[in-house]
Design a protein around this motif. Structure first.
Motif, PDB file in Angstrom:
ATOM      1  N   GLU A 256       0.842  -1.193   0.000  1.00 29.80           N
ATOM      2  CA  GLU A 256       0.000   0.000   0.000  1.00 29.80           C
ATOM      3  C   GLU A 256       0.876   1.241   0.000  1.00 29.80           C
ATOM      4  OE1 GLU A 256      -3.846   1.960   2.287  1.00 29.80           O
ATOM      5  OE2 GLU A 256      -2.733   0.339   3.262  1.00 29.80           O
ATOM      6  N   GLU A 258       0.855   5.819  -0.644  1.00 36.33           N
ATOM      7  CA  GLU A 258       0.064   7.037  -0.693  1.00 36.33           C
ATOM      8  C   GLU A 258       0.649   7.951  -1.755  1.00 36.33           C
ATOM      9  OE1 GLU A 258       0.031   8.767   3.189  1.00 36.33           O
ATOM     10  OE2 GLU A 258      -1.659   7.533   3.853  1.00 36.33           O
ATOM     11  N   THR A 291      -5.919   8.106  -8.952  1.00 39.52           N
ATOM     12  CA  THR A 291      -4.592   7.775  -8.400  1.00 39.52           C
ATOM     13  C   THR A 291      -3.728   7.046  -9.427  1.00 39.52           C
ATOM     14  OG1 THR A 291      -5.493   5.707  -7.509  1.00 39.52           O
ATOM     15  CG2 THR A 291      -5.453   7.613  -6.033  1.00 39.52           C
ATOM     16  N   GLU A 308      -3.565   1.509  -3.705  1.00 38.86           N
ATOM     17  CA  GLU A 308      -3.865   2.663  -2.859  1.00 38.86           C
ATOM     18  C   GLU A 308      -5.366   2.742  -2.630  1.00 38.86           C
ATOM     19  OE1 GLU A 308      -3.107   7.489  -2.421  1.00 38.86           O
ATOM     20  OE2 GLU A 308      -2.543   6.471  -4.283  1.00 38.86           O
TER      21      GLU A 308
END
Length: 468
Positions: A256, A258, A291, A308
């Motif tokens: 994961e 960001e 994203t 994400e």
């Protein structure tokens, strides 16, 4: 060759796994149709993310609310004049309402347990009250459920008068006492002492009609949860779903990350962005509309599997089913194609369904949805041919003939109102997609991956390998 799944909305996933009752507020769409096409990027999957009451109610007028507020402010002042704090710092609880219901479920009617071990302390919001002379019953609701407070004047003494004059529906109370089941079978806390933890200054929605204003339900979700406690279950189920998605993808090696919310250019999708201004840089920035681009750069940087869960902002429309700010889940994997991504989608959704509902068969608007794997995988062309008998491969680039055949077939099937949408199609590929959306998609009620969209409606897709 690497390919990508078209976006799969988180709200559809919630339809399947959480069965949100608010979905009936808008137009019904099949909850389990997955659109797939080939793509020029690494394998990817994109996931974006009450009870019906009587329609009429009389909302409390502004003047009435202000009058109630003034009265309750005076009660706050009276509490303070007596040396009592209307907004406490803390309260030590020993149990939740649901825990008490479970622990004492075998207690007989009329029985009371007065031993030290059965003295409890609870806290929650008062949602109902009834007073009869020297006896009062209050219904306390906390995060887990409800329990009755059994209040007698001979136990509470002077506090009983405070209870009757200073405690209102909506207040948050802490109460201590013993456990009793009434003659009518209601498990209760026989209150020995209580404290107002938070004094409510405004009335709760009407008891019988609840909160029915759709706009207010979405803008003031905290009020909606008070008036319709089942709404909170949707939030809990959503949290379980997000948690299960993380567990599922991370168990196979996804990382994961960001990525920036403020971007110099809005990319990765076709949508109108929100624009803001960065004072230090002296330039306009855009709230992200996807994203995708930054996640793909993670692959360029050397990651093989990334995902994400992030907020997306699109300055387009507003309704109970369309929020300009929403959550998407995008994942990208190198060295794979859409077969791998379809397997991942199946795994994610079946695990979420089991985590939330404990089974893979769900009832959605009167239709039983079966999530048992494997799910059906079929091309758009074959689905249209199966439903209408039209083989769009036979038309080649002959748009005129395709329109004539499609319109005649739709007219025979009762779709007379759709002639303009057929006439406006600029290509055979657009025509295939239009017939699919009109005829096939409403009938796809079971989980189905729709493969190989026409290139005309997938401008960024890589050509199918059999045509490459």
């Amino acid at each position: 060759m690497e390919v990508a799944l078209h976006p799969l909305r988180l709200k559809q996933l919630l339809h399947l796994a959480a069965l949100s009752k608010f979905d009936t507020l808008g137009k019904r769409r099949p909850p389990s149709v997955f659109r797939c096409s080939s793509s020029s990027s690494a394998g990817a999957i994109v996931v974006s993310g009450g009870r019906n009451r009587r329609p009429s109610s009389s909302p409390t007028s502004t003047s009435d609310r202000e009058a109630v507020r003034e009265i309750r402010i005076k009660k706050v002042q009276e509490l303070r004049s007596k040396g009592l704090d209307a907004y406490a710092y803390q309260w030590e609880r020993t149990h939740t309402a649901n825990q008490l219901q479970e622990i004492y479920r075998d207690l007989g009617n009329g029985e009371e347990l007065t031993g030290e071990a059965n003295h409890v302390s609870i806290a929650g919001r008062i949602v109902a009250r009834r007073a009869f002379g020297k006896l009062a019953f209050l219904t306390l609701r906390d995060d887990s459920g409800t329990i009755q407070l059994y209040c007698e004047k001979e136990r509470l003494l002077d506090q009983f008068d405070h209870l009757k004059t200073l405690v209102d529906i909506g207040d948050i109370l802490g109460a201590r006492g013993s456990i009793k089941r009434t003659e009518k079978g209601e498990l209760s806390v026989c209150v020995a002492s209580f404290s107002i933890l938070t004094k409510s200054l405004l009335p709760l929605p009407d008891k019988y009609h609840g909160l029915t204003d759709i706009d207010k339900r979405y803008r003031q979700r905290y009020v909606d949860m008070i008036a319709n406690p089942e709404v909170a279950d949707i939030f809990r189920k959503r949290a379980k779903i997000i948690s299960e998605i993380r567990k599922t993808v991370e168990s196979v090696g996804f990382v994961e990350v960001e990525t920036p919310v403020l971007q110099g250019a809005a990319g990765g999708a076709e949508a109108r962005p929100f624009i803001t201004y960065h004072n230090s840089l002296g330039q306009d920035l855009y709230l992200r509309i996807a994203t995708e681009l930054h996640l793909k750069r993670m692959l360029v940087g050397g990651f093989d599997k990334v995902y994400e869960i992030g907020r997306i902002f699109r300055n387009e429309g507003l309704s109970t089913r369309h929020n300009p700010e929403f959550t998407t889940i995008e994942m990208y994997e190198a060295y794979t194609d859409y077969e791998s991504m379809m397997n991942m989608a199946e795994d994610i959704i079946t695990r979420c369904a089991l985590a939330v509902n404990g089974k893979l068969t769900l009832d959605y608007q009167g239709v039983e949805i079966c999530l048992e794997r494997p799910w059906r995988r079929e091309t758009m062309h074959n689905l249209v041919k199966e439903a209408t008998g039209i083989d769009f491969n036979t038309f080649g680039d002959d748009l005129t003939t395709a329109k004539e055949v499609a319109w005649q077939t739709l007219k025979d099937g009762g779709h007379n109102q759709n002639k303009s949408s057929i006439e406006s199609c600029p290509s055979v590929g657009h025509m295939l997609n239009e017939v699919f959306e009109l005829v096939v998609e409403p009938q796809l009620l079971q989980p189905t991956f729709v493969l190989d969209y026409p290139v005309e409606v997938s401008p960024l897709a890589k050509p199918h390998r059999r045509f490459d």
